[in-house]
Design a protein around this motif. Structure first.
Motif, PDB file in Angstrom:
ATOM      1  N   TYR A 195      29.697  -2.392  17.676  1.00 41.00           N
ATOM      2  CA  TYR A 195      29.303  -3.770  17.384  1.00 41.00           C
ATOM      3  C   TYR A 195      28.609  -4.360  18.608  1.00 41.00           C
ATOM      4  CZ  TYR A 195      32.169  -3.677  13.158  1.00 41.00           C
ATOM      5  OH  TYR A 195      32.688  -3.371  11.925  1.00 41.00           O
ATOM      6  N   CYS A 225      28.923 -10.221  18.302  1.00 39.40           N
ATOM      7  CA  CYS A 225      29.031 -10.073  16.858  1.00 39.40           C
ATOM      8  C   CYS A 225      30.510 -10.049  16.454  1.00 39.40           C
ATOM      9  CB  CYS A 225      28.334  -8.795  16.408  1.00 39.40           C
ATOM     10  SG  CYS A 225      28.352  -8.538  14.612  1.00 39.40           S
ATOM     11  N   ARG A 226      30.792 -10.512  15.263  1.00 41.84           N
ATOM     12  CA  ARG A 226      32.167 -10.522  14.774  1.00 41.84           C
ATOM     13  C   ARG A 226      32.705  -9.104  14.712  1.00 41.84           C
ATOM     14  NH1 ARG A 226      34.861  -9.528  10.180  1.00 41.84           N
ATOM     15  NH2 ARG A 226      32.903  -8.823   9.231  1.00 41.84           N
ATOM     16  N   ASN A 227      33.820  -8.894  15.363  1.00 43.06           N
ATOM     17  CA  ASN A 227      34.446  -7.571  15.398  1.00 43.06           C
ATOM     18  C   ASN A 227      35.751  -7.643  14.609  1.00 43.06           C
ATOM     19  OD1 ASN A 227      35.600  -5.095  16.003  1.00 43.06           O
ATOM     20  ND2 ASN A 227      35.001  -5.151  18.153  1.00 43.06           N
ATOM     21  N   VAL A 275      25.914 -18.859  13.358  1.00 42.66           N
ATOM     22  CA  VAL A 275      26.678 -17.690  12.932  1.00 42.66           C
ATOM     23  C   VAL A 275      25.752 -16.613  12.402  1.00 42.66           C
ATOM     24  CG1 VAL A 275      28.443 -16.869  11.331  1.00 42.66           C
ATOM     25  CG2 VAL A 275      28.732 -19.069  12.465  1.00 42.66           C
ATOM     26  N   SER A 316      30.838 -16.174  16.223  1.00 43.14           N
ATOM     27  CA  SER A 316      31.560 -15.363  15.259  1.00 43.14           C
ATOM     28  C   SER A 316      32.122 -16.257  14.155  1.00 43.14           C
ATOM     29  CB  SER A 316      32.699 -14.609  15.955  1.00 43.14           C
ATOM     30  OG  SER A 316      33.640 -15.520  16.498  1.00 43.14           O
ATOM     31  N   GLN A 317      32.562 -15.632  13.093  1.00 38.47           N
ATOM     32  CA  GLN A 317      33.131 -16.389  11.985  1.00 38.47           C
ATOM     33  C   GLN A 317      34.420 -17.092  12.415  1.00 38.47           C
ATOM     34  OE1 GLN A 317      31.465 -16.661   9.177  1.00 38.47           O
ATOM     35  NE2 GLN A 317      32.955 -18.028   8.218  1.00 38.47           N
ATOM     36  N   GLN A 318      35.193 -16.421  13.249  1.00 42.65           N
ATOM     37  CA  GLN A 318      36.419 -17.046  13.752  1.00 42.65           C
ATOM     38  C   GLN A 318      36.106 -18.265  14.611  1.00 42.65           C
ATOM     39  OE1 GLN A 318      39.553 -16.340  12.957  1.00 42.65           O
ATOM     40  NE2 GLN A 318      40.265 -18.036  14.232  1.00 42.65           N
ATOM     41  N   ARG A 319      35.048 -18.171  15.418  1.00 44.94           N
ATOM     42  CA  ARG A 319      34.661 -19.312  16.240  1.00 44.94           C
ATOM     43  C   ARG A 319      34.231 -20.485  15.361  1.00 44.94           C
ATOM     44  NH1 ARG A 319      36.287 -20.245  20.902  1.00 44.94           N
ATOM     45  NH2 ARG A 319      35.404 -18.391  21.869  1.00 44.94           N
TER      46      ARG A 319
END
Length: 1005
Positions: free
Chosen positions: A697, A701-703, A352, A358-361
């Motif tokens: 972004y 990357c986390r969007n 991460v 991503s953080q969600q992943r």
């Protein structure tokens, strides 16, 4: 042969399997090296994979690897019984067999168990038969046949020892040659070398040879070395016969045994899940196989459709326990080893931090790990079967019903940095690929040091620093500034378009793109800092190729840190991410191409082939074009110039084939206090912000601007002048029966439960599903559902049905005027129902007088139940006349006519609350002749539009179907887009469609 082995020292390429010997890498100069060649690597697993893929021959207890050391000029095999070497595998195998069946072996190769010499008094034919007997001891049946021939060909019978009691035959039986055909070929080769030429065989010999199912016969040719294959009648040289049998007829010849089986590995011992090589020949790919036996029953299943079809056929003819070659190879599987520990969260945090996940992943992977632990199953297992030096296979836990074994195999090619998962296309990411990356990163971290790992949710050809804004608040401020101050006019000046078209040839593009802002607009006109260089190698994409060497800059407010980037469309350029820019002329070309059903990727490919230049990633170019449309000042009126903002007659329909991939079972339930209302302005503003944010972004990357599908934040689009306010209705959450939160969402669906869901579909949808599955679509609804249920034993059919019901959205619904202009657009999360159109109609400012819908009675029932006090269809439940038997009879005989003159001429005096166009307050819900089969009640015949002369003359009830036929040509690229891109681009295409319709109507006036 123990004497021979003790007399000579075995070569390093020869291992004695009975003694537990194996070929292992050796360490030298801080590297692991192969003992048979010059291959070296820093990781031992690479050398082990290299050795595992080295050519090898099994003979008796010996494993003989191909040697590449300088003991010979070419790669070769060493004989364990003598000092000879052989470069060709087939000759080496023949030589090994000769140590067992050849007469008068050299003294250096004499074995302790030499075969019995034939009597010296035998004739040459008898000698040949004796050789056949010695070689045919591999197969007892062939030996008996040869013995019968010998008894008829000689006066003195030869005693034949049974294969089960002869120690020499037991050793010979371990040779890789196991067919009668190869045995006879070997004998022919041996006799040709040692015996003089013999005349043609007698009739008795021919009769004996005919008993063998696979054999080669001598061809009637001048050349003595030409033989004919009796299986395929191919004429070939005798020396090539063995290789021909191996390549063309090996499946018919080689049974599964300890010396000939597919490699396998235990993946989940508790559930009996194994990974087995897919085939003896071809690329080394593993497949999942289940072999589970308990007191409650047994389960034998292979995930290959070919094996399942064979098992079903065997079951139909009475063979209850059919086993394919994959299941037959499981008894030779090595014992299950202790499973590796669970993947650690610390390694996931590293991924991460490096923007690989991503953080969600990360949250999804941790949930998946917890679920695997709850089911007492390994989350991921690195497979040792089917891999190569650069290819790795990982078995990932997946309990969904789309996978028979409850697992899925993810393949990674480290050479090309590609990942493959059967659940999704190669360029998209999924949880299975992420789990495999997590596993390989933790178990083999060195492989990731030099490897190029693709970013999450995006595949980019160029890994570049985009100069992105990592602060989400600053990014939101910049996006809102661009939307409010940097809008591109919908109608651009012709001079600007022309200059943008010719700018490359005339060198008209500026080389330095600096923001035009001099003072901050956010904090009270404070001065901005000096321009900061972002990229000196930016590219402008034009219709005639690339313009390179462009420098892009940005400015920052010294007071509030507001960032300003170059976004001035007056120069004929649209800036996407400070590295990729599009000319305004190219953007307009892409817009018109989409109107003619041509995707962006095809246009870019045409330019590349014409200009012979390589453009950036096509998905990135599509995102750049979407950001251009996001900044364009479209009004999205969705209104017809002829019918006005409030048409009196509307036609409704749904395009079921226009879907986006969406696991609807994973959509969270709405809040308990949700009342079915959503703010359409806020929703579509969020979608637009997501489209523009891709330029801020970097890929992967986390969007934070990604719009997630939820029932309480999912809005249709209705023109601002047509809807009564920004608050619209969306009651799709009522389609879902709230599940018990204590249970899992992904429950196992049997084929009976799935068939019940298919039964709820319309007949036309079931026929389309049968067509996709290759099933006959003729018959009644129950017949089709029964056929689908019977064919769901096949994994492919089950997956297709499951995907059709649970794996995609419910299409998009529209409301059009009789001219074909779209007024409302709704993207359904689930399959279409009358409630979807009720949401749209009840969100209109003025309810239309005539509504044409294929399920008219269902729509009226739903609206009457939903609005019992103020229902619009109060007169005759939306039919044209009262439901009397006489009216129904006349309508059935086509003798009934009902005039509605206010459709032609405004009603005078107007009704209270009447429509502004017609002046009438009457509301009818009708259907056309093409959808009369959907009507279930006799009174529904009073809804036919043919009864109204004013409608029968002018109304084309198929205008929605014509629209869908036109838009269906876009499915090949729209259905592959992400959720937000699909909705945004479809709404934009529909807006341009309306503009073109209105323009043509004005030209005809």
């Amino acid at each position: 042969m123990e004497n021979t082995q003790s007399q000579q020292k075995l070569h390093v390429s020869i291992c004695n399997a009975q003694r537990g010997e194996s070929l292992k890498p050796c360490s030298k100069d801080d590297k692991y090296r192969c003992p048979l060649c010059s291959y070296a690597a820093e990781e031992s697993y690479k050398v082990e994979m290299h050795i595992a893929n080295t050519a090898m021959v099994l003979h008796n207890e010996f494993c003989i690897f191909k040697c590449c050391l300088p003991c010979a000029r070419k790669p070769h095999f060493h004989c364990p019984y003598c000092s000879l070497t052989f470069a060709r595998r087939d000759r080496f195998v023949s030589h090994l067999v000769s140590h067992t069946i050849t007469i008068n072996l050299p003294s250096s190769c004499v074995s302790a168990e030499l075969p019995v010499q034939p009597p010296t008094t035998m004739n040459q034919t008898a000698s040949t038969a004796w050789l056949i007997i010695q070689a045919a001891e591999i197969n007892n049946q062939a030996a008996i046949a040869a013995q019968q021939f010998f008894q008829t060909a000689t006066l003195t019978p030869l005693p034949v020892q049974a294969a089960a009691t002869n120690s020499q035959a037991a050793k010979v039986a371990q040779l890789p040659i196991q067919t009668e055909a190869e045995t006879l070929l070997l004998v022919q080769a041996a006799t040709a070398a040692q015996l003089p030429h013999q005349p043609a065989a007698t009739n008795s010999l021919a009769a004996t040879e005919a008993q063998s199912p696979v054999q080669m016969k001598k061809a009637s040719s001048r050349s003595k070395d030409i033989i004919t294959c009796e299986i395929c009648n191919l004429r070939l040289k005798k020396k090539n016969a063995r290789l021909h049998l191996k390549r063309k007829h090996q499946e018919n010849a080689d049974p599964v045994a300890s010396y000939h089986h597919l490699k396998s590995q235990c993946v989940d011992a508790k559930r009996g899940v194994f990974a087995v090589e897919k085939s003896f020949n071809g690329p080394p790919e593993p497949v999942h196989v289940i072999k589970y036996t308990s007191s409650l029953g047994h389960r034998l299943e292979c995930e290959l459709d070919r094996c399942n079809a064979n098992a079903q056929f065997a079951n139909r003819i009475g063979i209850q326990r059919f086993e394919c070659e994959h299941i037959q190879s499981l008894p030779f599987c090595p014992c299950a080893t202790e499973l590796e520990g669970c993947l650690s969260e610390s390694s996931l945090d590293v991924l991460v931090e490096n923007f690989l996940f991503s953080q969600q992943r990360k949250e999804d992977l941790l949930k998946k790990r917890q679920e695997a632990t709850k089911n007492d199953a390994p989350l991921s297992v690195l497979l040792t079967v089917g891999g190569t030096e650069t290819t790795f296979h990982v078995s990932v836990f997946e309990p969904k019903t789309t996978f028979v074994s409850g697992r899925v195999i993810v393949t990674h090619d480290s050479k090309t940095s590609t990942w493959h998962c059967p659940c999704i296309d190669g360029k998209f990411s999924c949880t299975h690929k992420a789990t495999a990356k997590w596993h390989l990163f933790e178990k083999m971290p060195k492989m990731f040091e030099t490897a190029k790992i693709p970013k999450e949710d995006f595949t980019c050809d160029e890994a570049e620093d985009i100069g992105s804004i990592t602060d989400d608040e600053a990014a939101e401020r910049m996006i809102k500034y661009l939307i409010s101050h940097k809008k591109i006019p919908a109608q651009l000046p012709e001079t600007l378009v022309t200059s943008s078209r010719d700018a490359k040839a005339l060198s008209g593009f500026p080389k330095h793109l600096i923001p035009s802002e001099a003072a901050c607009t956010e904090c009270g006109q404070h001065a901005l800092g000096e321009p900061q260089l972002i990229s000196a190698t930016a590219k402008i994409l034009t219709l005639s190729g690339l313009v390179t060497g462009i420098s892009t800059y940005r400015k920052t407010c010294l007071n509030c840190d507001m960032v300003y980037r170059y976004q001035d469309w007056q120069d004929g350029v649209h800036n996407f991410d400070d590295h990729l820019l599009l000319s305004i002329h190219l953007c307009l070309l892409l817009r018109n191409a989409l109107q003619t059903h041509t995707s962006v990727s095809r246009i870019i490919e045409i330019i590349e082939l014409t200009e012979r230049e390589s453009f950036p990633n096509k998905d990135r170019i599509l995102q750049a074009y979407l950001s251009f449309e996001g900044l364009t000042d479209h009004d999205y009126l969705y209104a017809c110039d002829s019918c006005g903002y409030h048409p009196a007659v509307v036609v409704m329909g749904v395009h079921n084939e226009g879907v986006f991939s969406l696991p609807v079972s994973e959509i969270p339930n709405p809040p308990q206090n949700y009342n079915g209302e959503v703010n359409t302005h806020s929703f579509w503003e969020a979608v637009t912000m997501e489209v523009i944010s891709h330029g801020l972004y970097p890929p992967g990357c986390r969007n934070p601007f990604v719009v997630e599908p939820t029932y309480h934040n999912w809005s249709p689009w209705i023109g601002p002048q047509t809807r009564h306010s920004d608050i619209l209705l969306n009651t799709e959450s009522e389609k879902v029966c709230m599940p018990d939160l204590s249970g899992g969402v992904d429950q196992y669906l049997t084929k009976e439960q799935l068939a019940d869901e298919v039964l709820n579909l319309k007949l036309s949808e079931i026929k389309k599903l049968c067509k996709k599955c290759g099933i006959d679509g003729r018959g009644s609804k129950l017949d089709l559902v029964r056929r689908l249920r019977d064919e769901m034993d096949s994994t492919a059919i089950y997956n297709q049905v499951f995907k059709n019901l649970r794996g995609a959205s419910g299409g998009w619904a529209v409301i059009t005027c009789p001219c074909g202009v779209v007024y409302s657009l709704k993207f359904n999360l689930r399959a279409e129902r009358p409630s979807d159109f009720a949401d749209l109609l009840l969100s209109w400012k003025i309810f239309p007088n005539i509504t044409v819908y294929d399920n008219a009675s269902g729509l009226v029932s739903h609206i009457n139940e939903r609005c019992p006090q103020d229902t619009p269809f109060a007169i005759h439940e939306g039919t044209l006349l009262d439901h009397t038997a006489e009216n129904i009879r006349q309508a059935a005989e086509h003798n009934l006519k009902v005039n509605l003159p206010w459709l032609k001429r405004r009603k005078q005096p107007e009704d209270v609350g009447g429509h502004p166009v017609t002046g009438s307050a009457e509301h009818y819900c009708l259907s056309d002749n093409f959808h009369q089969s959907n009507n279930k009640q006799n009174s529904d015949i009073l809804r036919c539009i043919e009864i109204v002369p004013e409608l029968a003359e002018t109304l084309s009830s198929q205008c929605a179907e014509q629209l869908f036929a036109d838009m269906r040509k876009n499915n090949y690229f729209l259905n592959r887009l992400t959720l937000s891109a699909h909705m945004f681009l479809q709404r934009n295409i529909m807006h341009n469609y309306n503009v073109r319709k209105n323009t043509r109507a004005k030209e005809y006036m």
